[in-house]
Motif scaffolding. Structure first.
Motif, mmCIF file in Angstrom:
data_model
loop_
_atom_site.group_PDB
_atom_site.id
_atom_site.type_symbol
_atom_site.label_atom_id
_atom_site.label_comp_id
_atom_site.label_asym_id
_atom_site.label_seq_id
_atom_site.Cartn_x
_atom_site.Cartn_y
_atom_site.Cartn_z
ATOM 1 N N GLU A 1 70.510 50.189 58.331
ATOM 2 C CA GLU A 1 69.280 50.055 59.115
ATOM 3 C C GLU A 1 68.231 51.009 58.559
ATOM 4 O O GLU A 1 68.531 52.159 58.257
ATOM 5 C CB GLU A 1 69.532 50.359 60.588
ATOM 6 C CG GLU A 1 68.308 50.115 61.468
ATOM 7 C CD GLU A 1 68.637 50.196 62.948
ATOM 8 O OE1 GLU A 1 68.967 49.147 63.529
ATOM 9 O OE2 GLU A 1 68.585 51.325 63.493
ATOM 10 N N ILE A 2 66.995 50.506 58.444
ATOM 11 C CA ILE A 2 65.878 51.300 57.936
ATOM 12 C C ILE A 2 64.804 51.337 59.011
ATOM 13 O O ILE A 2 64.349 50.285 59.474
ATOM 14 C CB ILE A 2 65.315 50.706 56.636
ATOM 15 C CG1 ILE A 2 66.416 50.631 55.578
ATOM 16 C CG2 ILE A 2 64.140 51.527 56.132
ATOM 17 C CD1 ILE A 2 66.047 49.782 54.388
ATOM 18 N N ILE A 3 64.397 52.524 59.393
ATOM 19 C CA ILE A 3 63.411 52.706 60.459
ATOM 20 C C ILE A 3 62.103 53.187 59.837
ATOM 21 O O ILE A 3 62.061 54.227 59.192
ATOM 22 C CB ILE A 3 63.900 53.720 61.502
ATOM 23 C CG1 ILE A 3 65.247 53.273 62.082
ATOM 24 C CG2 ILE A 3 62.867 53.907 62.605
ATOM 25 C CD1 ILE A 3 65.917 54.311 62.943
ATOM 26 N N THR A 4 61.050 52.412 60.026
ATOM 27 C CA THR A 4 59.723 52.804 59.528
ATOM 28 C C THR A 4 58.796 53.230 60.656
ATOM 29 O O THR A 4 57.823 53.942 60.422
ATOM 30 C CB THR A 4 59.065 51.634 58.778
ATOM 31 O OG1 THR A 4 58.901 50.527 59.685
ATOM 32 C CG2 THR A 4 59.909 51.202 57.599
ATOM 33 N N GLY A 5 59.096 52.812 61.867
ATOM 34 C CA GLY A 5 58.172 53.012 62.968
ATOM 35 C C GLY A 5 57.126 51.914 62.980
ATOM 36 O O GLY A 5 56.909 51.231 61.976
ATOM 37 N N LEU A 6 56.474 51.743 64.127
ATOM 38 C CA LEU A 6 55.476 50.680 64.248
ATOM 39 C C LEU A 6 54.191 51.037 63.524
ATOM 40 O O LEU A 6 53.542 50.175 62.936
ATOM 41 C CB LEU A 6 55.189 50.408 65.724
ATOM 42 C CG LEU A 6 56.350 49.804 66.529
ATOM 43 C CD1 LEU A 6 55.966 49.683 67.995
ATOM 44 C CD2 LEU A 6 56.728 48.443 65.967
ATOM 45 N N GLY A 7 53.813 52.304 63.548
ATOM 46 C CA GLY A 7 52.555 52.700 62.931
ATOM 47 C C GLY A 7 51.370 52.256 63.766
ATOM 48 O O GLY A 7 51.519 51.700 64.853
ATOM 49 N N SER A 8 50.185 52.516 63.256
ATOM 50 C CA SER A 8 48.952 52.159 63.968
ATOM 51 C C SER A 8 48.270 50.986 63.274
ATOM 52 O O SER A 8 48.574 50.659 62.135
ATOM 53 C CB SER A 8 48.008 53.374 64.015
ATOM 54 O OG SER A 8 47.701 53.817 62.716
ATOM 55 N N GLY A 9 47.353 50.383 63.985
ATOM 56 C CA GLY A 9 46.622 49.248 63.420
ATOM 57 C C GLY A 9 47.278 47.926 63.779
ATOM 58 O O GLY A 9 48.408 47.862 64.274
#
Length: 203
Positions: free
Chosen positions: A145-153
């Motif tokens: 599993e790779i977690i990037t996060g949702l981020g903005s925009g």
């Protein structure tokens, strides 16, 4: 030895001789000549290496040569896009058996390892991802599993947007069978089904 006194004639001769003697003049000490101060040393001019302007970065992005850019005009970090294009998330690829696909989509196939890229700049995140997948494949790990996060925009942060392109690179894409989100509500993470290494059997 007893000294003899001069008589009158000798005294007169000595006085006449001494009268013509002039004292030596003391040579005046020459004043030191003040030299003009040396001009301050000028350091050699080293031309600064020009950084990429915002316009140049945007031009490269538009041309498709670079997909991940992080930095400023004086320091830019880039990750070259793979020739394979973006890896499709949530799409079953040819050759994947039903059992593996259903287990991945349903979540029954649990990840054996997890990589959290939260807060990483693009260059660092890419290198961590690359090493993580290469090592997992070498260890014959089936699912990660790779977690990037949702981020903005609207389209999320840069890691979330660039991850499919990183996974689609030739050196990483050949290790991957499928990529899905853990569930529809979690777009900030993916689960990756890896091919078995040459030491293993099957896909």
């Amino acid at each position: 030895m007893r000294q003899r006194r001069l008589n009158e004639e000798e005294q007169a001769l000595w006085a006449a001789f001494a009268h013509g003697i002039a004292p030596l003049r003391t040579a005046r000490q020459a004043k030191p000549v003040a030299l003009p101060p040396e001009p301050p040393a000028i350091p050699p001019t080293i031309p600064a290496k020009p950084g990429m302007s915002r316009a140049a970065i945007m031009q490269r992005l538009t041309a498709g040569g670079v997909h991940a850019v992080h930095g400023t005009a004086s320091h830019s970090l880039t990750v070259q896009k793979g020739k394979g294009g973006a890896f499709e998330i949530g799409v079953r690829r040819p050759g994947l058996d039903d059992t593996s696909w259903r287990g991945l989509v349903s979540g029954k196939l649990r990840p054996a390892r997890r990589l959290d890229l939260h807060g990483q700049v693009a260059q660092t995140a890419f290198h961590r991802l690359h090493g993580f997948l290469i090592q997992a494949h070498a260890d014959n790990v089936r699912c990660v599993e790779i977690i990037t996060g949702l981020g903005s925009g609207h389209n999320g942060g840069i890691l979330r947007r660039e991850l499919p392109f990183w996974l689609g690179r030739g050196d990483l894409g050949r290790l991957i069978l499928a990529v899905v989100h853990p569930h529809a509500a979690n777009q900030g993470a993916v689960r990756v089904l890896l091919r078995r290494s040459v030491r293993g059997n099957g896909l």
